[in-house]
Design an enzyme around this catalytic site. Sequence first.
Site, PDB file in Angstrom:
ATOM      1  N   LYS A 112      26.999 -24.408 -28.254  1.00 50.54           N
ATOM      2  CA  LYS A 112      27.306 -25.713 -27.665  1.00 50.54           C
ATOM      3  C   LYS A 112      27.254 -26.795 -28.748  1.00 50.54           C
ATOM      4  O   LYS A 112      26.459 -26.684 -29.679  1.00 50.54           O
ATOM      5  CB  LYS A 112      26.230 -26.081 -26.625  1.00 50.54           C
ATOM      6  CG  LYS A 112      26.328 -25.341 -25.320  1.00 50.54           C
ATOM      7  CD  LYS A 112      25.235 -25.829 -24.358  1.00 50.54           C
ATOM      8  CE  LYS A 112      25.222 -25.047 -23.066  1.00 50.54           C
ATOM      9  NZ  LYS A 112      26.428 -25.219 -22.256  1.00 50.54           N
ATOM     10  N   ARG A 138      25.992 -16.855 -15.019  1.00 54.94           N
ATOM     11  CA  ARG A 138      26.586 -15.971 -13.999  1.00 54.94           C
ATOM     12  C   ARG A 138      26.283 -14.508 -14.303  1.00 54.94           C
ATOM     13  O   ARG A 138      26.210 -13.694 -13.383  1.00 54.94           O
ATOM     14  CB  ARG A 138      28.100 -16.251 -13.899  1.00 54.94           C
ATOM     15  CG  ARG A 138      28.853 -15.991 -15.156  1.00 54.94           C
ATOM     16  CD  ARG A 138      30.230 -16.641 -15.156  1.00 54.94           C
ATOM     17  NE  ARG A 138      30.175 -18.089 -15.372  1.00 54.94           N
ATOM     18  CZ  ARG A 138      31.232 -18.877 -15.418  1.00 54.94           C
ATOM     19  NH1 ARG A 138      32.446 -18.392 -15.245  1.00 54.94           N
ATOM     20  NH2 ARG A 138      31.096 -20.157 -15.621  1.00 54.94           N
TER      21      ARG A 138
HETATM   22  N1  BES Z   1      24.112 -24.254 -18.434  1.00 59.56           N
HETATM   23  C1  BES Z   1      25.491 -24.497 -18.514  1.00 59.56           C
HETATM   24  C2  BES Z   1      26.014 -25.438 -17.434  1.00 59.56           C
HETATM   25  C3  BES Z   1      25.522 -26.856 -17.446  1.00 59.56           C
HETATM   26  C4  BES Z   1      26.309 -27.872 -17.985  1.00 59.56           C
HETATM   27  C5  BES Z   1      24.327 -27.200 -16.858  1.00 59.56           C
HETATM   28  C6  BES Z   1      25.879 -29.178 -17.956  1.00 59.56           C
HETATM   29  C7  BES Z   1      23.880 -28.518 -16.831  1.00 59.56           C
HETATM   30  C8  BES Z   1      24.677 -29.509 -17.384  1.00 59.56           C
HETATM   31  C9  BES Z   1      26.259 -23.179 -18.389  1.00 59.56           C
HETATM   32  O1  BES Z   1      25.610 -22.055 -18.844  1.00 59.56           O
HETATM   33  C10 BES Z   1      27.510 -23.314 -19.187  1.00 59.56           C
HETATM   34  O2  BES Z   1      27.395 -23.416 -20.371  1.00 59.56           O
HETATM   35  N2  BES Z   1      28.660 -23.301 -18.528  1.00 59.56           N
HETATM   36  C11 BES Z   1      29.908 -23.417 -19.174  1.00 59.56           C
HETATM   37  C12 BES Z   1      30.840 -22.381 -18.597  1.00 59.56           C
HETATM   38  C13 BES Z   1      32.119 -22.222 -19.342  1.00 59.56           C
HETATM   39  C14 BES Z   1      31.855 -21.660 -20.714  1.00 59.56           C
HETATM   40  C15 BES Z   1      33.035 -21.310 -18.562  1.00 59.56           C
HETATM   41  C16 BES Z   1      30.428 -24.828 -18.914  1.00 59.56           C
HETATM   42  O3  BES Z   1      30.226 -25.352 -17.823  1.00 59.56           O
HETATM   43  O4  BES Z   1      30.999 -25.411 -19.835  1.00 59.56           O
HETATM   44 MN    MN Z   2      25.914 -21.742 -20.937  1.00 65.91          MN
END
Ligand code: BES
Ligand code: MN
Length: 495
Positions: free
Chosen positions: A277, A351
């Site tokens: 990230k 997931r």
């Molecule tokens: N933990 C994150 C989601 C999240 C985002 C929680 C902002 C709280 C605040 C999750 O694991 C994630 O990274 N999701 C990705 C999925 C994508 C790679 C398909 C996302 O939402 O960008």
């Molecule tokens: Mn994630």
Amino acid sequence: MKIQGIQGSLTEVKCDVLIINLFKGVTAPAGGTGAINKALDNLISSYVIEKEQFEGELNKTYVLPTYGKLPADKVVLVGLGESKKFDLNKVREVSATALRKAQELNAKTVCTILHGAGVAGFKPGACAQSIAEGTLIASYKFDKYKSKKEDKNNKVEEFSIVELENDKIEQINKGIEKGKTIADGVNFARDLVNEPAGELTPSKLAQTAHSLKGITCKILEKNDIQKLGMGAFLSVAKGSNEPPKFIHMTYKPKNPKAKIAIIGKGLTFDSGGLDLKPRGSMVTMKDDMGGSATVVGVMSALPTLKPEVEVHAIVAACENMPGCSAYKPGDVLTAMNNKTIEVDNTDAEGRLTLADAICYANTLKVDKIIDIATLTGACVVALGRFASGIMGNNQDLIDDLINAGDDGGERLWQLPLYEDYFNSLKSDIADFKNAGSREGGAQVAGIFLSKFAQDTPWAHIDIAGPAWLDKNVKEMPKGATGAGVRTLINYILSL
Ligand code: BES
Ligand code: MN
Ligand code: ZN
């Protein structure tokens, strides 16, 4: 803070701050506020309302010194807004506003009128419960790492709900107890989320779950997890030195009327893995165990609330890190139900952990499965911080959860789970991929999970928005919120 119901008259109680209220547009206050107005020689009606034009707008406050005319030192008048729009959620909100005002005034002892029991006509127990919840949720502070506790001087020590009629005191105290148990569950969850990821590792989370009184807790170690075939969960944990823990808590009453599983996403830190990230998105990722904190908070309250429901709380806890044994984009994983998953994005890790947790819940033969997770940024984009997304395979379950949320002061908004969302998860080499289209991202994650829930009535709650606030909203101060605790407790109590 000690919180209690006491029998007495508002005009006779001694305290630093006395909280009374006013509906919008009222010019001749009645009831408790009327009695205080009289004791203050009509100062409220002829000066505050008429001259100062205090109109009783929701959450507006007015502070009056009493100059010895009342045993209370100061009076805080709080606006309730329009009487037709008033409900128990507003009771929580104005209780929080009043408490913050009392803290500002450095009050140690506070007495309050029972908001909602007068003109609005709610039951005294329900009003007292909402006051306790709003007050205790608003008074929460996470200051364990501050060497100087900023507000040592403005901690309210004693908070009393004052009622004239003696026969209502018992209901009020019961309501307070229930509200306190629920607020303690919420605040417990917030403590877990606010704790830095360097401290709250999967092992620490497991220990915390294990230490709950009145709950049995089984912790599965890496070997056990391997034996169960949880290849999706284990792969996520591979890039970290912290060992994964699979936590299974059980609350089991004598004659349960129902048997449910609540599953919380337990990523104690989500760096994104090899699909790292950017820093701005990573900085709050200690909150990625928000779902697990919620189910632990719920479990902590059940032995006191004693619902006749068997509740299994499940957390597949780990860290998502880019260490040298990390799982890689393109890897193919096999989940506990033998479905194969191609890794499209290592940041879509939640997931994967939930998939195996849902398979495990299915082996327990529960009637319903509810998972709660900080799952997608897409859900935050869609709904903001003021509502969680909910989706699933059973409309009754979804409706019941939405209603339980409404009663508890939490909003859930249903998103559709059309099978079309599965199109972007098609894989050339495995059964499906873990990520696909960014469009409708919350539902894409939902449809992925649905493949593991199969026929069991299942609902998925995405709390990525409401789990964390960067400014105060209603009764909730910024930081971790314990989102979902009130919803799940109310739902369990409604079964
Ligand atoms: N933990 C994150 C989601 C999240 C985002 C929680 C902002 C709280 C605040 C999750 O694991 C994630 O990274 N999701 C990705 C999925 C994508 C790679 C398909 C996302 O939402 O960008
Ligand atoms: Mn994630
Ligand atoms: Zn995550």
